[in-house]
Design a protein around this motif. Structure first.
Motif, PDB file in Angstrom:
ATOM      1  N   SER A 187       0.837  -1.227  -0.116  1.00 20.62           N
ATOM      2  CA  SER A 187      -0.040  -0.011   0.015  1.00 20.62           C
ATOM      3  C   SER A 187       0.851   1.305  -0.023  1.00 20.62           C
ATOM      4  N   ARG A 188       0.421   2.151  -0.981  1.00 19.20           N
ATOM      5  CA  ARG A 188       1.243   3.581  -0.891  1.00 19.20           C
ATOM      6  C   ARG A 188       0.404   4.702  -0.036  1.00 19.20           C
ATOM      7  N   VAL A 189      -0.898   4.207   0.554  1.00 16.84           N
ATOM      8  CA  VAL A 189      -1.708   5.048   1.414  1.00 16.84           C
ATOM      9  C   VAL A 189      -1.714   4.644   2.752  1.00 16.84           C
ATOM     10  N   LYS A 190      -1.509   5.206   3.719  1.00 17.15           N
ATOM     11  CA  LYS A 190      -1.651   4.764   5.041  1.00 17.15           C
ATOM     12  C   LYS A 190      -2.968   4.368   5.555  1.00 17.15           C
ATOM     13  N   ASP A 191      -3.085   3.213   6.167  1.00 21.07           N
ATOM     14  CA  ASP A 191      -4.159   2.692   6.782  1.00 21.07           C
ATOM     15  C   ASP A 191      -5.384   2.647   5.609  1.00 21.07           C
ATOM     16  N   ALA A 192      -4.844   2.215   4.132  1.00 19.28           N
ATOM     17  CA  ALA A 192      -5.844   2.123   3.140  1.00 19.28           C
ATOM     18  C   ALA A 192      -6.391   0.649   3.421  1.00 19.28           C
ATOM     19  N   VAL A 193      -7.463   0.382   2.834  1.00 17.71           N
ATOM     20  CA  VAL A 193      -8.054  -1.214   2.875  1.00 17.71           C
ATOM     21  C   VAL A 193      -8.003  -1.774   1.602  1.00 17.71           C
ATOM     22  N   SER A 194      -7.211  -2.766   1.702  1.00 23.02           N
ATOM     23  CA  SER A 194      -6.890  -3.554   0.079  1.00 23.02           C
ATOM     24  C   SER A 194      -7.993  -4.091  -0.255  1.00 23.02           C
ATOM     25  N   THR A 195      -8.084  -4.627  -1.553  1.00 20.98           N
ATOM     26  CA  THR A 195      -9.078  -5.461  -2.050  1.00 20.98           C
ATOM     27  C   THR A 195      -9.430  -7.041  -1.378  1.00 20.98           C
ATOM     28  N   VAL A 196      -7.979  -7.305  -0.969  1.00 15.96           N
ATOM     29  CA  VAL A 196      -7.984  -8.736  -0.215  1.00 15.96           C
ATOM     30  C   VAL A 196      -8.710  -8.589   0.990  1.00 15.96           C
ATOM     31  N   ASP A 197      -8.519  -7.679   1.735  1.00 18.05           N
ATOM     32  CA  ASP A 197      -8.778  -7.377   3.122  1.00 18.05           C
ATOM     33  C   ASP A 197     -10.462  -7.043   3.280  1.00 18.05           C
ATOM     34  N   LEU A 247     -16.213 -11.881   4.839  1.00 14.75           N
ATOM     35  CA  LEU A 247     -16.649 -13.018   5.311  1.00 14.75           C
ATOM     36  C   LEU A 247     -16.134 -13.216   6.743  1.00 14.75           C
ATOM     37  N   GLY A 248     -16.077 -11.985   7.517  1.00 17.42           N
ATOM     38  CA  GLY A 248     -15.772 -11.846   8.825  1.00 17.42           C
ATOM     39  C   GLY A 248     -14.528 -12.394   9.328  1.00 17.42           C
ATOM     40  N   LEU A 249     -13.729 -12.438   8.267  1.00 16.72           N
ATOM     41  CA  LEU A 249     -11.976 -12.927   8.615  1.00 16.72           C
ATOM     42  C   LEU A 249     -10.983 -11.689   8.419  1.00 16.72           C
ATOM     43  N   ARG A 250     -10.039 -12.032   9.028  1.00 16.95           N
ATOM     44  CA  ARG A 250      -8.620 -10.944   8.823  1.00 16.95           C
ATOM     45  C   ARG A 250      -7.412 -12.015   8.563  1.00 16.95           C
ATOM     46  N   ARG A 251      -6.660 -11.389   7.867  1.00 19.04           N
ATOM     47  CA  ARG A 251      -5.303 -12.009   7.764  1.00 19.04           C
ATOM     48  C   ARG A 251      -4.454 -11.263   8.572  1.00 19.04           C
ATOM     49  N   LYS A 252      -3.307 -12.023   8.882  1.00 20.87           N
ATOM     50  CA  LYS A 252      -2.221 -11.463   9.896  1.00 20.87           C
ATOM     51  C   LYS A 252      -1.065 -10.849   9.126  1.00 20.87           C
ATOM     52  N   VAL A 253      -1.332  -9.477   8.959  1.00 22.41           N
ATOM     53  CA  VAL A 253      -0.542  -8.692   8.147  1.00 22.41           C
ATOM     54  C   VAL A 253       0.507  -8.071   9.118  1.00 22.41           C
ATOM     55  N   VAL A 254       1.975  -8.442   9.011  1.00 18.84           N
ATOM     56  CA  VAL A 254       3.130  -8.111  10.021  1.00 18.84           C
ATOM     57  C   VAL A 254       3.783  -6.962   9.249  1.00 18.84           C
TER      58      VAL A 254
END
Length: 320
Positions: free
Chosen positions: A199-209, A215-222
């Protein structure tokens, strides 16, 4: 120039050539009286009699003689300036610098084939790529950028776009990653792994997220990085997973790009829509011959690199 009527140039040229009001009227498809009034206007505008009676003919004044030498070329130039441009374009003689804004992935995978195309056809052309920190249209408006390549992120109403190819997201990981050790994996297993996001923009929500959130899910972005090339390198040397455009895997010009960089790809276990990659420019360059040629070269190269749209994402391809 409110007092100047350029139509008088043509009338004056014909009058001085014909040396006859009747002859000039015939050539300009006017009545003799209208031509006579035009001569009166010309005398007023120039402050000179221009044509004088000499027996049954008209003769030119000394000033009219001077004008008759200058008028033909001046009239042709005025007509050319006020007529549609008629360019004979030759790329081989083009001497121009184009500034392009594109992501690192485009430069890495298509920079060389684009350069080869340009140099073969127009050795006097120079391409200068500039960083792409955002989708701001102002650099296009101000002429700082000639052509942008990527997703259309601006709402500027005047901006022109042309579809180059369709793309979609896939996952990548290093060769031998534990996720790929079996016959498949669950979406829960995939989300629980460490991810590097782009992401080039702070706190932007990606298509995947966004798809996971539905679906009520989140991935573990480190980790978050600004480019797909950086995300691919981090995935190559760690157990992190990355999501990149399918186009970053390679193309006929750079085959097996991902594999050559120690990566293997997989279909995402979550449905994400395909997206457009476009050429983007300001309308002031629509009719510029050099810019039109450049746009055509970029389009043809992209169509050769990615000749077909990605598979429709109308059903979830499971990795279970």
């Amino acid at each position: 120039m409110s007092r100047v009527d350029l139509n008088l140039l043509t009338a004056l040229d014909v009058l001085l050539t014909e040396r006859s009001i009747t002859g000039a009227a015939r050539r300009l498809n006017l009545s003799v009286s209208a031509m006579s009034r035009t001569l009166t206007r010309l005398r007023t505008a120039t402050g000179d009699r221009l044509l004088l009676q000499a027996g049954r003919t008209l003769v030119l004044t000394p000033y009219a003689e001077q004008l008759s030498q200058r008028l033909p070329s001046l009239t042709r130039e005025a007509q050319a300036l006020l007529s549609p441009a008629d360019h004979v374009f030759d790329a081989a003689t083009l001497e121009q610098r184009f500034t392009l804004r594109a992501g690192e992935g485009f430069i890495d995978l298509l920079g060389v084939p684009l350069m080869n195309r340009i140099q073969r056809a127009a050795p006097g052309v120079k391409l200068c790529f500039t960083p792409k920190p955002d989708w701001d249209a102002q650099p296009l408006r101000e002429g700082m950028i000639d052509l942008e390549i990527g997703i259309v992120g601006t709402k500027a109403p005047e901006i022109r776009t042309r579809l180059l190819f369709r793309d979609r997201y896939v996952g990548v990981c290093r060769l031998g990653h534990p996720l790929m050790g079996g016959t498949g994996f669950s979406i829960e297993h995939w989300t629980s792994c460490g991810h590097v996001a782009t992401s080039r923009v702070k706190d932007a929500v990606s298509t995947v997220d966004a798809a996971l959130e539905a679906l009520g899910l989140r991935r573990k972005v480190v980790m978050v990085v600004p480019s797909y090339t950086s995300a691919m390198q981090l995935a190559r040397y760690s157990d992190l997973l990355s999501t990149i455009p399918h186009s970053c895997l390679g193309n006929p010009f750079t085959p097996d790009h991902a594999a050559a960089n120690g990566l293997q790809y997989f279909e995402l276990p979550v449905l994400t829509p395909a997206f457009n990659v476009s050429a983007i420019w300001h309308p002031r360059l629509d009719q510029d011959p050099g810019h039109r040629w450049l746009r055509a070269e970029v389009l043809e190269m992209c169509q050769a690199a990615y000749p077909r749209d990605p598979k429709p994402e109308d059903s979830l391809r499971s990795n279970r």
